[in-house]
Motif scaffolding. Structure first.
Motif, PDB file in Angstrom:
ATOM      1  N   GLY A   6      -4.069 -36.505  45.002  1.00  0.00           N
ATOM      2  CA  GLY A   6      -3.038 -37.506  44.785  1.00  0.00           C
ATOM      3  C   GLY A   6      -1.633 -36.930  44.765  1.00  0.00           C
ATOM      4  N   SER A   7      -1.489 -35.687  44.289  1.00  0.00           N
ATOM      5  CA  SER A   7      -0.149 -35.097  44.188  1.00  0.00           C
ATOM      6  C   SER A   7       0.561 -35.006  45.540  1.00  0.00           C
ATOM      7  N   PRO A   8      -0.029 -34.367  46.573  1.00  0.00           N
ATOM      8  CA  PRO A   8       0.657 -34.346  47.860  1.00  0.00           C
ATOM      9  C   PRO A   8       0.756 -35.724  48.497  1.00  0.00           C
ATOM     10  N   VAL A   9      -0.238 -36.582  48.279  1.00  0.00           N
ATOM     11  CA  VAL A   9      -0.162 -37.949  48.804  1.00  0.00           C
ATOM     12  C   VAL A   9       1.060 -38.657  48.229  1.00  0.00           C
ATOM     13  N   ILE A  10       1.204 -38.623  46.912  1.00  0.00           N
ATOM     14  CA  ILE A  10       2.325 -39.280  46.241  1.00  0.00           C
ATOM     15  C   ILE A  10       3.651 -38.684  46.703  1.00  0.00           C
ATOM     16  N   ALA A  11       3.711 -37.369  46.788  1.00  0.00           N
ATOM     17  CA  ALA A  11       4.957 -36.706  47.181  1.00  0.00           C
ATOM     18  C   ALA A  11       5.391 -37.111  48.584  1.00  0.00           C
ATOM     19  N   TYR A  12       4.468 -37.064  49.543  1.00  0.00           N
ATOM     20  CA  TYR A  12       4.849 -37.348  50.924  1.00  0.00           C
ATOM     21  C   TYR A  12       5.067 -38.834  51.182  1.00  0.00           C
ATOM     22  N   LEU A  13       4.328 -39.713  50.511  1.00  0.00           N
ATOM     23  CA  LEU A  13       4.566 -41.140  50.707  1.00  0.00           C
ATOM     24  C   LEU A  13       5.875 -41.566  50.060  1.00  0.00           C
ATOM     25  N   ALA A  14       6.192 -40.984  48.913  1.00  0.00           N
ATOM     26  CA  ALA A  14       7.484 -41.283  48.286  1.00  0.00           C
ATOM     27  C   ALA A  14       8.630 -40.768  49.157  1.00  0.00           C
ATOM     28  N   ALA A  15       8.491 -39.564  49.675  1.00  0.00           N
ATOM     29  CA  ALA A  15       9.526 -38.997  50.533  1.00  0.00           C
ATOM     30  C   ALA A  15       9.675 -39.803  51.820  1.00  0.00           C
ATOM     31  N   ALA A  16       8.554 -40.360  52.320  1.00  0.00           N
ATOM     32  CA  ALA A  16       8.575 -41.122  53.564  1.00  0.00           C
ATOM     33  C   ALA A  16       9.201 -42.492  53.405  1.00  0.00           C
ATOM     34  N   GLY A  17       9.368 -42.954  52.169  1.00  0.00           N
ATOM     35  CA  GLY A  17      10.025 -44.229  51.940  1.00  0.00           C
ATOM     36  C   GLY A  17       9.113 -45.423  51.814  1.00  0.00           C
ATOM     37  N   VAL A  18       7.865 -45.204  51.363  1.00  0.00           N
ATOM     38  CA  VAL A  18       6.990 -46.350  51.075  1.00  0.00           C
ATOM     39  C   VAL A  18       7.665 -47.201  50.000  1.00  0.00           C
ATOM     40  N   GLY A  19       7.791 -48.493  50.256  1.00  0.00           N
ATOM     41  CA  GLY A  19       8.586 -49.345  49.381  1.00  0.00           C
ATOM     42  C   GLY A  19       8.040 -49.502  47.987  1.00  0.00           C
ATOM     43  N   THR A  20       6.733 -49.749  47.879  1.00  0.00           N
ATOM     44  CA  THR A  20       6.088 -49.874  46.577  1.00  0.00           C
ATOM     45  C   THR A  20       4.903 -48.927  46.526  1.00  0.00           C
ATOM     46  N   LEU A  21       4.921 -48.051  45.534  1.00  0.00           N
ATOM     47  CA  LEU A  21       3.882 -47.031  45.394  1.00  0.00           C
ATOM     48  C   LEU A  21       3.260 -47.152  44.013  1.00  0.00           C
ATOM     49  N   GLY A  22       1.987 -47.550  43.981  1.00  0.00           N
ATOM     50  CA  GLY A  22       1.268 -47.636  42.720  1.00  0.00           C
ATOM     51  C   GLY A  22       0.335 -46.454  42.557  1.00  0.00           C
ATOM     52  N   VAL A  23       0.113 -46.049  41.319  1.00  0.00           N
ATOM     53  CA  VAL A  23      -0.801 -44.935  41.026  1.00  0.00           C
ATOM     54  C   VAL A  23      -1.719 -45.327  39.875  1.00  0.00           C
ATOM     55  N   VAL A  24      -3.021 -45.161  40.098  1.00  0.00           N
ATOM     56  CA  VAL A  24      -4.022 -45.416  39.066  1.00  0.00           C
ATOM     57  C   VAL A  24      -4.564 -44.081  38.572  1.00  0.00           C
ATOM     58  N   ASP A  25      -4.392 -43.803  37.292  1.00  0.00           N
ATOM     59  CA  ASP A  25      -4.974 -42.585  36.705  1.00  0.00           C
ATOM     60  C   ASP A  25      -4.970 -42.734  35.191  1.00  0.00           C
ATOM     61  N   HIS A  26      -6.126 -42.553  34.581  1.00  0.00           N
ATOM     62  CA  HIS A  26      -6.256 -42.699  33.127  1.00  0.00           C
ATOM     63  C   HIS A  26      -6.044 -41.385  32.393  1.00  0.00           C
ATOM     64  N   ASP A  27      -5.958 -40.276  33.130  1.00  0.00           N
ATOM     65  CA  ASP A  27      -5.978 -38.939  32.539  1.00  0.00           C
ATOM     66  C   ASP A  27      -4.583 -38.490  32.104  1.00  0.00           C
ATOM     67  N   THR A  28      -4.553 -37.378  31.364  1.00  0.00           N
ATOM     68  CA  THR A  28      -3.294 -36.749  30.976  1.00  0.00           C
ATOM     69  C   THR A  28      -3.177 -35.374  31.638  1.00  0.00           C
ATOM     70  N   VAL A  29      -1.970 -34.883  31.740  1.00  0.00           N
ATOM     71  CA  VAL A  29      -1.705 -33.587  32.375  1.00  0.00           C
ATOM     72  C   VAL A  29      -2.188 -32.462  31.472  1.00  0.00           C
ATOM     73  N   SER A  30      -2.933 -31.511  32.043  1.00  0.00           N
ATOM     74  CA  SER A  30      -3.373 -30.335  31.290  1.00  0.00           C
ATOM     75  C   SER A  30      -2.928 -29.074  32.018  1.00  0.00           C
ATOM     76  N   LEU A  31      -2.941 -27.962  31.326  1.00  0.00           N
ATOM     77  CA  LEU A  31      -2.468 -26.698  31.895  1.00  0.00           C
ATOM     78  C   LEU A  31      -3.269 -26.304  33.133  1.00  0.00           C
ATOM     79  N   SER A  32      -4.572 -26.555  33.114  1.00  0.00           N
ATOM     80  CA  SER A  32      -5.418 -26.157  34.253  1.00  0.00           C
ATOM     81  C   SER A  32      -5.145 -26.992  35.500  1.00  0.00           C
ATOM     82  N   ASN A  33      -4.465 -28.133  35.358  1.00  0.00           N
ATOM     83  CA  ASN A  33      -4.110 -28.961  36.513  1.00  0.00           C
ATOM     84  C   ASN A  33      -3.015 -28.319  37.364  1.00  0.00           C
TER      85      ASN A  33
END
Length: 238
Positions: free
Chosen positions: A42-69
């Protein structure tokens, strides 16, 4: 959907690109795309779609950021450890491109909420790391008549395909449901961080193709990547 002068400058390399142009960029601006999972894929997907100018970008994720991520999930930071991945992704997008409308869904995708979540989008990308959630996403996208870009990685390898209305389905590619106990978990077998970048970027490319009508999407084709051999192979399914 018209582009502002700032957007014309920002996306100038797209606008002069034959096959994309102003029309393709306007299609990206009008697009409503949902990404399932703000992790390694999801990280590179989100980065490149946001940079490309997708008008509305939704993200589904229930998790929290951890050091191993942080070895592979490059939209998150050390300062964000313990925070919602969906909210962390939103902060990344806001800093990168204020022309993108970001929607955070800090919840797990389930059979109970998938239909309602998908109703607000016209393209789905699944970067989750378990077969059950991938199956739920594929069935909900099929029922809604939406195209789905699906990616997966393990250790040094990855794969990506597109399930589109009228084309081969998830169950054509996976006719039997594997036992989750037999599937290698990332935290057990590991994954090379750059592999998620390769597959996630390919997923973003497929999404851009679907939105703009550019090229030939991976419909009915599974693209396989062997990171150690630096080799791509393709398998067709129907």
């Amino acid at each position: 959907m018209s582009l502002s002068s700032d957007e014309i400058k920002r996306y100038s390399r797209h606008i002069v690109l034959r096959g994309v142009g102003g029309e393709g960029q306007q299609a990206l601006k009008a697009a409503r795309v949902l990404v399932i999972g703000a992790g390694g894929l999801g990280s590179p997907v989100i980065a490149y779609l946001a940079a490309a100018g997708v008008g509305t970008l939704g993200v589904v994720d229930h998790d929290t950021v951890s050091l191993s991520n942080l070895q592979r999930q490059m939209i998150h930071t050390s300062a964000g450890i313990g925070t919602s991945k969906a909210q962390s992704a939103g902060a990344f997008v806001a800093a990168l491109n204020d022309h993108v409308s970001f929607v955070a869904h800090a919840e797990r995708l389930t059979t109970a909420n998938a239909t309602a979540l998908f109703a607000n989008y016209d393209l789905i990308l699944d970067g989750t790391d378990n077969f059950g959630t991938r199956a739920i996403a594929a069935e909900a996208a099929r029922a809604a008549g939406l195209p789905l870009v699906s990616g997966a990685v393990s250790m040094f390898d990855g794969q990506v395909t597109v399930f589109a209305p009228g084309g081969p389905s998830f169950t054509d590619l996976y006719p039997t449901t594997p036992d989750e106990a037999d599937l290698p978990a990332c935290e057990v077998v590991g994954v090379l961080g750059a592999v998620t970048g390769v597959i996630g970027t390919l997923m973003a490319m497929e999404a851009i193709k679907l939105v703009t009508g550019l090229g030939e999407p991976l419909i009915g084709r599974l693209l396989l990547y062997d990171g150690r051999a630096a080799r791509f192979d393709e398998m067709r399914y129907a």
